[in-house]
Design a protein around this motif. Sequence first.
Motif, mmCIF file in Angstrom:
data_model
loop_
_atom_site.group_PDB
_atom_site.id
_atom_site.type_symbol
_atom_site.label_atom_id
_atom_site.label_comp_id
_atom_site.label_asym_id
_atom_site.label_seq_id
_atom_site.Cartn_x
_atom_site.Cartn_y
_atom_site.Cartn_z
ATOM 1 N N LEU A 87 0.811 -1.215 0.000
ATOM 2 C CA LEU A 87 0.000 0.000 0.000
ATOM 3 C C LEU A 87 0.853 1.277 0.000
ATOM 4 O O LEU A 87 0.547 2.209 -0.759
ATOM 5 N N PRO A 88 1.920 1.383 0.808
ATOM 6 C CA PRO A 88 2.752 2.592 0.719
ATOM 7 C C PRO A 88 3.407 2.761 -0.651
ATOM 8 O O PRO A 88 3.550 3.875 -1.154
ATOM 9 N N GLY A 89 3.814 1.650 -1.254
ATOM 10 C CA GLY A 89 4.390 1.716 -2.587
ATOM 11 C C GLY A 89 3.387 2.203 -3.610
ATOM 12 O O GLY A 89 3.725 2.990 -4.506
ATOM 13 N N GLN A 90 2.136 1.752 -3.480
ATOM 14 C CA GLN A 90 1.079 2.221 -4.371
ATOM 15 C C GLN A 90 0.862 3.721 -4.196
ATOM 16 O O GLN A 90 0.688 4.455 -5.177
ATOM 17 N N PHE A 91 0.871 4.189 -2.956
ATOM 18 C CA PHE A 91 0.703 5.613 -2.658
ATOM 19 C C PHE A 91 1.787 6.430 -3.370
ATOM 20 O O PHE A 91 1.501 7.437 -4.026
ATOM 21 N N CYS A 92 3.047 5.980 -3.231
ATOM 22 C CA CYS A 92 4.155 6.704 -3.861
ATOM 23 C C CYS A 92 4.047 6.682 -5.379
ATOM 24 O O CYS A 92 4.355 7.672 -6.047
ATOM 25 N N SER A 93 3.593 5.554 -5.911
ATOM 26 C CA SER A 93 3.484 5.423 -7.362
ATOM 27 C C SER A 93 2.419 6.360 -7.928
ATOM 28 O O SER A 93 2.634 7.015 -8.956
ATOM 29 N N ILE A 94 1.274 6.454 -7.266
ATOM 30 C CA ILE A 94 0.180 7.296 -7.765
ATOM 31 C C ILE A 94 0.556 8.771 -7.710
ATOM 32 O O ILE A 94 0.308 9.538 -8.653
ATOM 33 N N LEU A 95 1.190 9.187 -6.589
ATOM 34 C CA LEU A 95 1.465 10.616 -6.381
ATOM 35 C C LEU A 95 2.885 11.030 -6.763
ATOM 36 O O LEU A 95 3.217 12.215 -6.717
ATOM 37 N N GLY A 96 3.715 10.061 -7.133
ATOM 38 C CA GLY A 96 5.121 10.388 -7.369
ATOM 39 C C GLY A 96 5.790 10.856 -6.086
ATOM 40 O O GLY A 96 6.671 11.725 -6.099
ATOM 41 N N ALA A 97 5.380 10.271 -4.947
ATOM 42 C CA ALA A 97 5.845 10.718 -3.637
ATOM 43 C C ALA A 97 7.235 10.174 -3.331
ATOM 44 O O ALA A 97 7.650 9.130 -3.833
ATOM 45 N N ASP A 98 7.961 10.908 -2.502
ATOM 46 C CA ASP A 98 9.286 10.505 -2.035
ATOM 47 C C ASP A 98 9.116 9.703 -0.741
ATOM 48 O O ASP A 98 8.592 10.232 0.254
ATOM 49 N N PRO A 99 9.533 8.453 -0.697
ATOM 50 C CA PRO A 99 9.339 7.636 0.506
ATOM 51 C C PRO A 99 10.079 8.176 1.718
ATOM 52 O O PRO A 99 9.718 7.868 2.854
ATOM 53 N N ARG A 100 11.093 8.997 1.514
ATOM 54 C CA ARG A 100 11.871 9.510 2.640
ATOM 55 C C ARG A 100 11.226 10.706 3.320
ATOM 56 O O ARG A 100 11.507 10.978 4.492
ATOM 57 N N SER A 101 10.346 11.421 2.626
ATOM 58 C CA SER A 101 9.762 12.626 3.196
ATOM 59 C C SER A 101 8.240 12.639 3.191
ATOM 60 O O SER A 101 7.628 13.349 3.996
ATOM 61 N N ASP A 102 7.629 11.856 2.323
ATOM 62 C CA ASP A 102 6.176 11.911 2.157
ATOM 63 C C ASP A 102 5.446 10.753 2.827
ATOM 64 O O ASP A 102 4.213 10.734 2.870
ATOM 65 N N VAL A 103 6.207 9.778 3.319
ATOM 66 C CA VAL A 103 5.622 8.589 3.950
ATOM 67 C C VAL A 103 6.376 8.311 5.243
ATOM 68 O O VAL A 103 7.598 8.495 5.310
ATOM 69 N N ILE A 104 5.659 7.888 6.255
ATOM 70 C CA ILE A 104 6.311 7.469 7.487
ATOM 71 C C ILE A 104 5.617 6.219 8.019
ATOM 72 O O ILE A 104 4.396 6.082 7.942
ATOM 73 N N GLU A 105 6.424 5.291 8.516
ATOM 74 C CA GLU A 105 5.916 4.006 9.012
ATOM 75 C C GLU A 105 5.836 4.045 10.530
ATOM 76 O O GLU A 105 6.812 4.335 11.215
ATOM 77 N N PHE A 106 4.648 3.770 11.026
ATOM 78 C CA PHE A 106 4.398 3.765 12.468
ATOM 79 C C PHE A 106 4.448 2.304 12.901
ATOM 80 O O PHE A 106 3.436 1.675 13.175
ATOM 81 N N GLY A 107 5.672 1.715 12.908
ATOM 82 C CA GLY A 107 5.763 0.264 13.024
ATOM 83 C C GLY A 107 6.636 -0.224 14.154
ATOM 84 O O GLY A 107 7.146 0.542 14.955
#
Length: 328
Positions: A251-271
């Motif tokens: 799901l995070p990969g799909q998010f980045c793919s749709i929006l062209g998001a940077d995983p280092r700044s636009d996504v954070i894992e609460f894990g």
Amino acid sequence: MNDVAMRAGVSQSTVSYALSGARPISDDVRARIDAAIRELDYAPRAAAQALRAGRSGILALSILDHEASRHSWVGFYLMQLTLSARRRGYDLLVSVESSGSADAVRELARAQRADGIVLMSVIRSDPRIPAVEQMQFPAVALGEPTEGALAFVDYDFRRAAVIALTHLKNSGHTRVLHLGPRAVEVESGQLYVDRIIRGFREAADTLDLALTEYHPVDDQTTDRSALAELIENTGVTGLAFSSRLDRLEGLPGQFCSILGADPRSDVIEFGSSGLEGDDASPFPRIVNPIDTIAAASIDALVNQLEGNGAVSHLVAPQLVSPSQTTRP
């Protein structure tokens, strides 16, 4: 024991009393029993030795029987709790409790099968809490209860949510999607789920962020379709996800793919930390240190048994940078 009794010239019950300390034994008889034990290289049962010391040498772990308890993180908690108990000189007895019941906990306490108990997967109005309090059985809750005065060890979910959303706000995001705990976890009534959800809502209000929530249903087609619809209709540009299963589902990969998001700044894992694959995550992580929480839970219980009082403790979260920075 029969051989020891015959060698020492006493009854088996006298040997039992000598091992358990249940009755006074004369110095002469005790010396004969000790000599027979050495000559026969007899190893008393652990239960007898523990009885003599007034302890079982066992700590119990109560786990609720429901769907959310069958995720991989439960097994990791079990391993870390077992290792922590061994470091404090105890074995760990696992007791499975039916959801909404406290029968197994009451039976364990009445039979004194353990010296104390850790209550895992605490739920709303958890019947195990009043059960151990009424029986005055030493206990620690792994997770802060909503009622009672039982000592607990918990992760600081509120602080963790603030760190997660501050990271996204500092990256310029004003609309954030939170992939919260899985739907099955929400339905289970576990309190950590409430704390995650409430923590994110409070942090979003404090930081003036628009927060959209979705709880994955463990069906990849449904979850991917829902994610795409949310991205299209809500204007979210940042993502926080609360389960490593979201990452494994893509799901995070799909998010980045749709929006062209940077995983280092636009996504954070609460894990969580320590589970296979976590260290290879391409996303910054708010670490939930299971090993630290497990050790703190066992320490709190053992300290209570040693007469040092029942002290509650919140474990602080940590922000960890990704070990690899390739786009997912």
